[in-house]
Design a protein around this motif. Sequence first.
Motif, PDB file in Angstrom:
ATOM      1  N   LYS A   1      71.103  -6.629  19.728  1.00  0.00           N
ATOM      2  CA  LYS A   1      72.389  -7.315  19.807  1.00  0.00           C
ATOM      3  C   LYS A   1      72.703  -8.176  18.590  1.00  0.00           C
ATOM      4  N   ILE A   2      71.691  -8.507  17.790  1.00  0.00           N
ATOM      5  CA  ILE A   2      71.942  -9.335  16.615  1.00  0.00           C
ATOM      6  C   ILE A   2      71.277  -8.705  15.399  1.00  0.00           C
TER       7      ILE A   2
ATOM      8  N   ALA B   1      67.451  -6.698  14.392  1.00  0.00           N
ATOM      9  CA  ALA B   1      67.335  -5.345  13.846  1.00  0.00           C
ATOM     10  C   ALA B   1      66.476  -5.330  12.586  1.00  0.00           C
ATOM     11  N   TYR B   2      66.696  -6.317  11.704  1.00  0.00           N
ATOM     12  CA  TYR B   2      65.934  -6.370  10.462  1.00  0.00           C
ATOM     13  C   TYR B   2      64.447  -6.600  10.708  1.00  0.00           C
ATOM     14  N   ALA B   3      64.108  -7.174  11.837  1.00  0.00           N
ATOM     15  CA  ALA B   3      62.710  -7.482  12.132  1.00  0.00           C
ATOM     16  C   ALA B   3      61.931  -6.266  12.622  1.00  0.00           C
ATOM     17  N   ILE B   4      62.640  -5.173  12.911  1.00  0.00           N
ATOM     18  CA  ILE B   4      61.974  -3.976  13.425  1.00  0.00           C
ATOM     19  C   ILE B   4      61.536  -3.095  12.269  1.00  0.00           C
ATOM     20  N   GLY B   5      60.251  -2.848  12.189  1.00  0.00           N
ATOM     21  CA  GLY B   5      59.727  -1.988  11.128  1.00  0.00           C
ATOM     22  C   GLY B   5      59.542  -0.561  11.604  1.00  0.00           C
TER      23      GLY B   5
END
Length: 254
Positions: free
Chosen positions: A131-132, A136-140
């Motif tokens: 949702k934010i 998303a950027y934290a998912i590798g």
Amino acid sequence: MGNFYKNAEDIENALNGAYATLRSIYNLNLSSNIEMRTDNATRDIFVSNVEQIQFLTWDEQTTNSIVENIWNDSYVMILRCNIVLERIEPLEIEQTLKNRYIGEAKFLRALAYFNLVRLFGDVPLVLKQIKIIEEAYAIGRTPVADVYTQIINDLKDAEQYLPLTYSSENIGRATKGAAKALLGKVYLTQHNFSAARDKLKEVIDDLGIYELLPDYADLWNLSNKNSVESIFEVQFKKGDFGTGSPFANQTTPT
């Protein structure tokens, strides 16, 4: 959003959105990413399409929109499946129907990841609605083996939940046979040949609903759409903008 996902009709509409994404994936995007790299297909040299030619020469650039499209469209379908799986649990829906919706969403999510993992290797394994942007950027990227584990788990659930067939208005939705067949293909891709044999024999011997058409050429007859030889077909519809199949135009000889 707060007024949606309240009942079975809302969930079915959301699932339809996931199915609709198949039309974006199973066209130029997937065929270029897969078939253009092989001897099965080529690009007419008289038609200028630099991005497709990159597949022929194994020289895809980071700016290639065909690669970008298959990635983005696959994750759109995954997002829509994840939303269904998250929102359906608390709803008061007849259990058999709820299970069917869950099975459909898991089948489609598995199909999307099966395409992604074969094309890109390690890919982000997203199993919930993001949702934010920061989240998303934290998912590798997730190792291939773990992606395949999730694919297999989804398909095992799907084959338990999905029906053998549907009434005419629902033709094209994922079935038990589709889940079993895709699971067999996953095992085959992993070189797990004994598991593939056993699962695909279930499709052939146990379900009792599939058979070969009398003539191989009959497969391409429009009257045989969703025939007894068909296990799962992406549904296209002529006449409406954005719903027709592009394959005829893309593969017509010059």
